[in-house]
Write a protein that holds these residues in place. Structure first.
Motif, mmCIF file in Angstrom:
data_model
loop_
_atom_site.group_PDB
_atom_site.id
_atom_site.type_symbol
_atom_site.label_atom_id
_atom_site.label_comp_id
_atom_site.label_asym_id
_atom_site.label_seq_id
_atom_site.Cartn_x
_atom_site.Cartn_y
_atom_site.Cartn_z
ATOM 1 N N ARG A 81 -7.145 36.934 -3.711
ATOM 2 C CA ARG A 81 -6.125 37.932 -3.409
ATOM 3 C C ARG A 81 -5.827 38.755 -4.663
ATOM 4 N N ASP A 82 -5.604 40.040 -4.478
ATOM 5 C CA ASP A 82 -5.208 40.894 -5.587
ATOM 6 C C ASP A 82 -3.835 40.430 -6.075
ATOM 7 N N LEU A 83 -3.725 40.156 -7.385
ATOM 8 C CA LEU A 83 -2.505 39.530 -7.891
ATOM 9 C C LEU A 83 -1.302 40.465 -7.815
ATOM 10 N N VAL A 84 -1.546 41.778 -8.044
ATOM 11 C CA VAL A 84 -0.432 42.728 -7.956
ATOM 12 C C VAL A 84 0.163 42.700 -6.556
ATOM 13 N N SER A 85 -0.697 42.762 -5.545
ATOM 14 C CA SER A 85 -0.200 42.749 -4.168
ATOM 15 C C SER A 85 0.505 41.443 -3.854
ATOM 16 N N ALA A 86 -0.129 40.336 -4.263
ATOM 17 C CA ALA A 86 0.461 39.033 -3.976
ATOM 18 C C ALA A 86 1.832 38.915 -4.625
ATOM 19 N N MET A 87 1.964 39.472 -5.851
ATOM 20 C CA MET A 87 3.253 39.388 -6.542
ATOM 21 C C MET A 87 4.298 40.253 -5.857
ATOM 22 N N LEU A 88 3.908 41.438 -5.389
ATOM 23 C CA LEU A 88 4.867 42.290 -4.696
ATOM 24 C C LEU A 88 5.358 41.612 -3.419
ATOM 25 N N SER A 269 -7.817 30.053 -16.264
ATOM 26 C CA SER A 269 -7.323 31.206 -15.504
ATOM 27 C C SER A 269 -5.813 31.329 -15.662
ATOM 28 N N TRP A 270 -5.386 31.741 -16.838
ATOM 29 C CA TRP A 270 -3.956 31.732 -17.140
ATOM 30 C C TRP A 270 -3.195 32.808 -16.394
ATOM 31 N N TRP A 271 -3.892 33.919 -16.006
ATOM 32 C CA TRP A 271 -3.151 35.064 -15.472
ATOM 33 C C TRP A 271 -2.513 34.782 -14.120
ATOM 34 N N ILE A 272 -3.118 33.875 -13.336
ATOM 35 C CA ILE A 272 -2.564 33.597 -12.006
ATOM 36 C C ILE A 272 -1.153 33.024 -12.127
ATOM 37 N N THR A 273 -0.927 32.227 -13.177
ATOM 38 C CA THR A 273 0.392 31.652 -13.378
ATOM 39 C C THR A 273 1.286 32.575 -14.191
ATOM 40 N N LEU A 274 0.704 33.206 -15.210
ATOM 41 C CA LEU A 274 1.532 33.929 -16.178
ATOM 42 C C LEU A 274 2.284 35.101 -15.557
ATOM 43 N N ILE A 278 6.353 35.542 -15.396
ATOM 44 C CA ILE A 278 7.103 36.570 -16.114
ATOM 45 C C ILE A 278 8.007 37.329 -15.138
ATOM 46 N N LEU A 279 7.460 37.653 -13.972
ATOM 47 C CA LEU A 279 8.254 38.361 -12.969
ATOM 48 C C LEU A 279 9.480 37.537 -12.580
ATOM 49 N N SER B 135 19.473 31.462 -26.035
ATOM 50 C CA SER B 135 20.090 30.647 -24.993
ATOM 51 C C SER B 135 20.382 31.488 -23.761
ATOM 52 N N THR B 136 20.547 32.807 -23.922
ATOM 53 C CA THR B 136 20.706 33.649 -22.734
ATOM 54 C C THR B 136 19.406 33.702 -21.947
ATOM 55 N N ILE B 137 18.304 33.930 -22.673
ATOM 56 C CA ILE B 137 17.014 33.998 -21.984
ATOM 57 C C ILE B 137 16.662 32.636 -21.407
ATOM 58 N N GLY B 138 16.962 31.587 -22.194
ATOM 59 C CA GLY B 138 16.586 30.234 -21.793
ATOM 60 C C GLY B 138 17.128 29.828 -20.442
ATOM 61 N N VAL B 139 18.299 30.346 -20.076
ATOM 62 C CA VAL B 139 18.887 29.982 -18.789
ATOM 63 C C VAL B 139 17.986 30.415 -17.637
ATOM 64 N N ALA B 140 17.240 31.503 -17.854
ATOM 65 C CA ALA B 140 16.434 32.056 -16.765
ATOM 66 C C ALA B 140 15.044 31.435 -16.678
ATOM 67 N N ILE B 141 14.704 30.529 -17.592
ATOM 68 C CA ILE B 141 13.348 29.963 -17.567
ATOM 69 C C ILE B 141 13.355 28.617 -16.855
ATOM 70 N N PRO B 142 12.678 28.514 -15.715
ATOM 71 C CA PRO B 142 12.628 27.245 -14.995
ATOM 72 C C PRO B 142 11.865 26.186 -15.796
ATOM 73 N N VAL B 143 12.234 24.935 -15.591
ATOM 74 C CA VAL B 143 11.669 23.860 -16.402
ATOM 75 C C VAL B 143 10.159 23.747 -16.214
ATOM 76 N N PHE B 144 9.672 24.041 -14.995
ATOM 77 C CA PHE B 144 8.231 23.848 -14.805
ATOM 78 C C PHE B 144 7.422 24.901 -15.540
ATOM 79 N N LEU B 145 8.036 26.071 -15.804
ATOM 80 C CA LEU B 145 7.303 27.074 -16.575
ATOM 81 C C LEU B 145 7.222 26.682 -18.045
#
Lengths: 305, 324
Positions: A81-88, A269-274, A278-279, B135-145
């Motif tokens: 799946r295209d990651l941009v679409s999947a993320m949207l 394949s780090w990008w699938i998770t990263l 971030i989003l 600590s502000t940013i840290g609140v938004a990071i889930p533990v599994f990440l």
């Protein structure tokens, strides 16, 4: 003076315009929600459309990398799946679940809080005891155990079909005591005020007094609480999906994308998770920052749980 | 005081009965012990005979009382996957979770107190601002990440630390501990750090704000006026009075710490109670699931009751507020 000019001259708007954190985070939040809701229009591919997915396209790195391809900007996931679409689409699911869960818990919690605070008596002690009991167990544990039970009761297939409404219900039910307590506390403060007595004297019935007269005056803490709760609901969805108790991998949400990508971090394949991570972080951070500003500006008496 | 304890104890028992009721209902509607016990070759009549023999055709209320009676005697059914009493399975997995929680608590205390106190004393330094920003940013990071990021850096890229399991454990009077072997300790590093990182923002902010509040009070000003040494004022006079609210929050948040072990255990395949629970869900092992529900519920009830009673001992207004 009508409501609009009152709003325009208010301190609230004044401090909103002066505080970059406030308007930037609010603008970002609106953008995120719009992008999420417009996902079917904006995204280049449809992750639900099996015709568009080709397994040969799986695990293509982002387009700026050596092996990347022009048509998949952020690369593809394991299923191709295209990651941009999947993320949207994933953001859309997460937003729907987050907002839906908060609306559900707000309706439930506000009703319980109003009834409990206004009527008092035995009903009040009973409802608050129930809230106390649930409060004693962390909402995440309640949500995890509830979705485990639902998954077993419905069977995995049925659960996956009903995942969105069920998650709204589960996350909503796991967090309503916050609302009930907050609303009850402000109802107790409002109850003895003169306008309530006046309403009672002219013979309005209890329901109208509760919902039309008292409720509007308790909404400030509810509003502040709601921002925090939306962030929490979105994170709960991600956590549940990550545990395999939420959205299935075939239906992208931020949590299920992260879960799907996690197993492939080890193979590089780090990008699938990263990117979904971030989003998720930016989206929750935006809501939390706006919520913090809202709390500092409106400064309601919040129930600290 | 005695009345207060009795009242809290009765409440705790009520809650336990409600939790067992939920567990019982789950077991009634999901589990079929007969199906778990017999194969497909057993006929319907034979199943029915077995059902009557085991009392599964009795009225619900009778069955519920039997459930509570058994639970009180430590019998929560048999996990059909492990083929052992469910409670034994849980107790076998408990040390892993307890050790993870314990190390995390130690880390939280060791990190948050110095940083919290420091940022409260010097709120305008660059360090304090960085800490607050983080600590502000840290609140938004889930533990599994956090956990995934740590695995990626330290296990996949650098290959310094193991990414899953508990490593070598030693049996110490029936307690499987990973704290005594080098390998076990190495396996503990990443899970405990990711779990710790989740709670740092909250506690640092809490300690900082409590400490700053206390530093503004009259008696601290008086202590300065007396000419006491600054470390004495900070660490003895001020810190003591920040402890009560901090202990309260620790009591409440301890439950959250336990909740997040489930996520951490999932990422690191840590063989603790959370991982066991997730496996039980996958295998539809109802008895184990119900046992987990009852044990965890019991744990929270006990913790909350102890916290409440301790708090009642320290702070008498709580005792009075509770009475009607």
């Amino acid at each position: 003076m009508n409501n609009w000019t009152r709003f325009k001259n208010s301190y609230f708007l004044y401090s909103f315009k002066r505080e970059p954190v406030a308007y930037i985070s609010f603008a970002l939040f609106i953008i995120f929600v719009l992008v999420a809701l417009l996902a079917p229009v904006l995204s280049p591919y449809d992750p639900y459309d099996a015709m568009m997915i080709d397994i040969m396209d799986s695990e293509i790195p982002p387009s700026w990398m050596d092996e990347g391809e022009e048509r998949f900007f952020m690369g593809t996931d394991v299923q191709g799946r295209d990651l941009v679409s999947a993320m949207l689409y994933g953001l859309r699911t997460s937003v729907i679940i987050g907002l839906g869960a908060v609306i559900f818990q707000a309706v439930l919690g506000i009703t319980v809080g109003l009834i409990s605070g206004y009527l008092g008596g035995k009903l009040d002690s009973f409802l608050m005891r129930v809230a106390d009991i649930q409060f004693a167990i962390p909402y995440l544990i309640v949500a995890i155990i509830a979705s485990a039970i639902f998954q077993l009761a419905f069977g995995v297939d049925r659960f996956q079909q009903l995942a969105v409404p069920l998650l709204i219900f589960i996350i909503g039910i796991s967090n309503w005591p916050m609302y009930a307590r907050t609303v009850r506390a402000s109802v107790l403060g409002e109850k003895s005020k003169e306008y309530v007595e006046a309403a009672r004297v002219i013979g309005l019935n209890r329901r109208i007094i509760m919902f039309r007269h008292i409720l509007p005056n308790t909404l400030t803490p509810v509003l502040v609480l709601s921002t925090i709760q939306v962030a929490q609901a979105i994170m709960s969805e991600a956590a549940l999906s990550f545990l395999g108790l939420g959205m299935p991998i075939s239906q992208p949400s931020l949590g299920s994308l992260i879960k799907a990508g996690f197993e492939y971090v080890f193979s590089g394949s780090w990008w699938i998770t990263l990117f979904p991570s971030i989003l998720l972080i930016v989206f929750t951070l935006v809501i939390i920052l706006f919520g913090d500003w809202l709390r500092d500006t409106l400064n309601p008496k919040l129930y600290k749980g | 005081m005695f009345a207060f304890i009795i009242r809290r104890a009765i409440q705790a028992i009520m809650v336990m009965i409600i939790i067992s009721l939920i567990g019982f209902l789950v077991q009634q509607s999901l589990g079929d012990p007969i199906r778990d016990m017999v194969g497909i070759s057993v006929s319907l009549e034979e199943r029915d005979i077995l059902r009557t023999k085991m009392g599964l055709n009795d009225p619900q209320l009778v069955q519920f009382f039997r459930f509570i009676k058994n639970a009180a005697q430590g019998d929560l059914g048999i996990s059909y996957f492990h083929n052992k009493p469910a409670l034994d399975v849980i107790f076998k997995k408990a040390p892993a979770t307890i050790e993870l929680v314990f190390i995390t608590l130690v880390l939280i205390l060791l990190i948050t107190f110095p940083i919290g106190i420091h940022t409260a004393i010097y709120p305008d330094t660059k360090f304090a601002k960085y800490v607050l920003g983080f600590s502000t940013i840290g609140v938004a990071i889930p533990v599994f990440l956090t956990a995934i990021a740590l695995i990626y850096v330290f296990s996949v890229e650098l290959q310094w630390l193991p990414s899953y399991g508990r490593g070598k454990t030693v049996n110490l009077w029936g307690w499987e501990t990973g704290l005594l072997t080098w390998d076990g300790l190495k396996h503990l590093v990443l899970p405990s750090i990711s779990l710790t990182s989740l709670f740092l923002p909250l506690y640092i902010r809490l300690i900082r704000s409590e400490m700053m509040e206390v530093l503004e009070t009259e008696y601290i000003k008086f202590a300065w006026a007396k000419g006491l040494k600054k470390h004495r004022v900070w660490l003895i006079h001020a810190l003591k009075n920040t402890l009560l609210p901090i202990i309260t929050v620790f009591g409440v948040e301890f439950g959250m710490l336990f909740a997040f072990t489930i996520l951490t255990e999932k990422v690191f395949q840590w063989q603790g109670m959370g991982f066991m629970f997730l496996e039980a869900v996958e295998r539809a092992d109802t008895a184990l699931l119900v046992a987990y529900l009852v044990v965890v519920g019991m744990m929270f009830v006990v913790i909350n009751t102890i916290v409440d009673i301790t708090y009642g001992v320290i702070n008498p207004t709580v005792r009075i507020a509770g009475t009607k």
